[in-house]
Enzyme design. Structure first.
Site, mmCIF file in Angstrom:
data_model
loop_
_atom_site.group_PDB
_atom_site.id
_atom_site.type_symbol
_atom_site.label_atom_id
_atom_site.label_comp_id
_atom_site.label_asym_id
_atom_site.label_seq_id
_atom_site.Cartn_x
_atom_site.Cartn_y
_atom_site.Cartn_z
ATOM 1 N N ASN A 10 75.532 13.602 53.605
ATOM 2 C CA ASN A 10 77.159 13.483 53.388
ATOM 3 C C ASN A 10 77.556 14.460 52.420
ATOM 4 O O ASN A 10 76.848 14.316 51.293
ATOM 5 C CB ASN A 10 77.207 12.414 53.316
ATOM 6 C CG ASN A 10 78.556 11.770 52.484
ATOM 7 O OD1 ASN A 10 79.676 12.718 52.859
ATOM 8 N ND2 ASN A 10 79.000 11.060 51.767
ATOM 9 N N LYS A 12 80.197 14.910 51.238
ATOM 10 C CA LYS A 12 81.454 14.314 50.157
ATOM 11 C C LYS A 12 82.472 15.240 49.941
ATOM 12 O O LYS A 12 82.618 15.880 50.932
ATOM 13 C CB LYS A 12 80.578 13.726 48.879
ATOM 14 C CG LYS A 12 79.723 12.844 49.114
ATOM 15 C CD LYS A 12 79.387 12.081 47.828
ATOM 16 C CE LYS A 12 78.093 11.131 48.114
ATOM 17 N NZ LYS A 12 77.665 10.211 47.216
ATOM 18 N N HIS A 98 81.530 4.582 54.792
ATOM 19 C CA HIS A 98 80.447 4.921 53.532
ATOM 20 C C HIS A 98 81.126 3.854 52.219
ATOM 21 O O HIS A 98 82.217 3.830 52.067
ATOM 22 C CB HIS A 98 80.873 6.232 53.168
ATOM 23 C CG HIS A 98 79.862 6.779 51.943
ATOM 24 N ND1 HIS A 98 80.586 6.997 50.936
ATOM 25 C CD2 HIS A 98 78.870 7.477 52.352
ATOM 26 C CE1 HIS A 98 79.361 7.330 50.035
ATOM 27 N NE2 HIS A 98 78.253 7.564 50.847
ATOM 28 N N GLU A 100 81.789 4.844 49.345
ATOM 29 C CA GLU A 100 82.907 5.294 48.632
ATOM 30 C C GLU A 100 84.337 5.098 49.328
ATOM 31 O O GLU A 100 85.484 4.818 48.497
ATOM 32 C CB GLU A 100 82.924 6.827 48.204
ATOM 33 C CG GLU A 100 81.857 7.035 47.230
ATOM 34 C CD GLU A 100 81.070 8.168 47.430
ATOM 35 O OE1 GLU A 100 81.459 9.187 47.991
ATOM 36 O OE2 GLU A 100 80.043 8.422 46.896
ATOM 37 N N GLU A 170 72.821 1.869 52.257
ATOM 38 C CA GLU A 170 73.047 2.402 51.076
ATOM 39 C C GLU A 170 73.585 1.514 49.873
ATOM 40 O O GLU A 170 74.786 1.334 49.997
ATOM 41 C CB GLU A 170 74.071 3.535 51.031
ATOM 42 C CG GLU A 170 73.773 4.650 52.165
ATOM 43 C CD GLU A 170 74.460 5.962 52.172
ATOM 44 O OE1 GLU A 170 73.575 7.015 51.222
ATOM 45 O OE2 GLU A 170 75.747 5.902 52.223
ATOM 46 N N GLY A 176 74.923 7.953 43.828
ATOM 47 C CA GLY A 176 75.513 9.101 43.147
ATOM 48 C C GLY A 176 74.754 8.961 41.666
ATOM 49 O O GLY A 176 73.915 8.492 41.352
ATOM 50 N N SER A 216 70.445 7.959 46.081
ATOM 51 C CA SER A 216 69.647 8.671 45.308
ATOM 52 C C SER A 216 68.353 8.934 45.771
ATOM 53 O O SER A 216 67.242 8.847 44.977
ATOM 54 C CB SER A 216 69.449 7.801 43.829
ATOM 55 O OG SER A 216 70.593 7.671 43.098
#
Ligand code: PGA
Length: 260
Positions: A10, A12, A98, A100, A170, A176, A216
């Site tokens: 992704n 982002k 996702h 976020e 995730e 991140g 990560s």
């Protein structure tokens, strides 16, 4: 037959049109010799790059997806992107939920379910992302959270859609720059919970749904993760954003998996 390994990223809110197309073309050139019967490679760039990406990248080698989607085809939904608009681009897949989207923009499990159903109805491969927060993990309710996200996310989704469903696990605390990667053992434990829940939701055919680990992923942990029996692929952010580095990570992981 050896199981197919999934590798994706992704992008982002990074990379402009030029850089995205260049990255995708480089990634295709680097990875072209790897049989697509053995790996599935996909990239999810920003919306504004998608039209150029679909026109300039050979999608026999890399599938392209969108990072989010509205559940309605059209209407008074300022700032949203319709499934029809994504179909017009001929995209392969859509990512839903996702971390976020859930935790920065406040999307709920019920909203993800509406999006999942809309994406599947429009024929997209649908990648549902799930994961517990650090707080939920500390309370010892990770499995319950994952089960809820899956049961609500796939509520009312018919079994016939199984070939179009992918899941990414995730953990929010692993994603991140400030994330701590999950250990391979912990990831495997959660993947087992996810696979078991998919069987409960869809019956035995639920075993065909690929479940990817993300958060990560990097050259130091990718090999340990990919060899876990319940991990079908790696969903990689930062460590994938340079084509040569992602190619190396994929090759190393594949080789490690094959040496089992
Ligand atoms: P990361 O991102 O690999 O940079 O932690 C993962 C993701 O958000 O999908």
């Amino acid at each position: 037959m050896q199981k197919k390994l999934y590798f994706g990223s992704n992008l982002k809110m990074y990379k402009n049109i030029h850089d995205t197309v260049e990255y995708l073309q480089d990634l295709v050139a680097y990875t072209k010799d790897i049989s697509r019967d053995e790996i599935e490679l996909f990239i999810i760039p920003s919306y504004t790059t998608l039209e150029s990406a679909t026109k300039n990248v050979d999608r026999t080698y890399v599938k392209l997806g969108a990072q989010n989607m509205c559940w309605e085809d059209e209407g008074q939904f300022t700032g949203e992107i319709s499934p029809l608009m994504l179909k017009e681009l001929g995209l392969d897949l859509v990512m839903i939920g996702h971390s976020e989207r859930r935790h920065v923009f406040g999307e709920t499990d019920m909203e993800e379910n509406k999006k999942v159903k809309a994406a599947l109805d429009h024929g997209f491969t649908t990648l549902l992302c799930i994961g517990e927060t650090a707080e939920e993990k500390n309370y010892g309710i990770s499995a319950e959270v994952l089960r809820t996200q899956l049961k609500v996310g796939f509520h009312d989704v018919p079994k016939t859609q199984i070939p179009n469903i992918w899941v990414a696990y995730e953990p929010v605390w692993s994603i991140g720059v400030n994330g701590t990667p999950a250990t391979a053992d912990y990831a495997e434990e959660m993947h087992k919970v996810i696979k078991q829940t998919l069987l409960e939701i869809f019956g035995s055919a639920g075993a065909d749904i690929p479940v990817l680990y993300g958060g990560s992923v990097n050259p130091g942990n990718a090999n340990d993760l990919i060899v876990q029996p319940s991990i079908d692929g790696l969903f990689t952010g930062r460590a994938a954003w340079q084509a040569d580095k992602f190619d190396k990570l994929i090759r190393d992981a594949k080789k490690t998996f094959e040496s089992l």
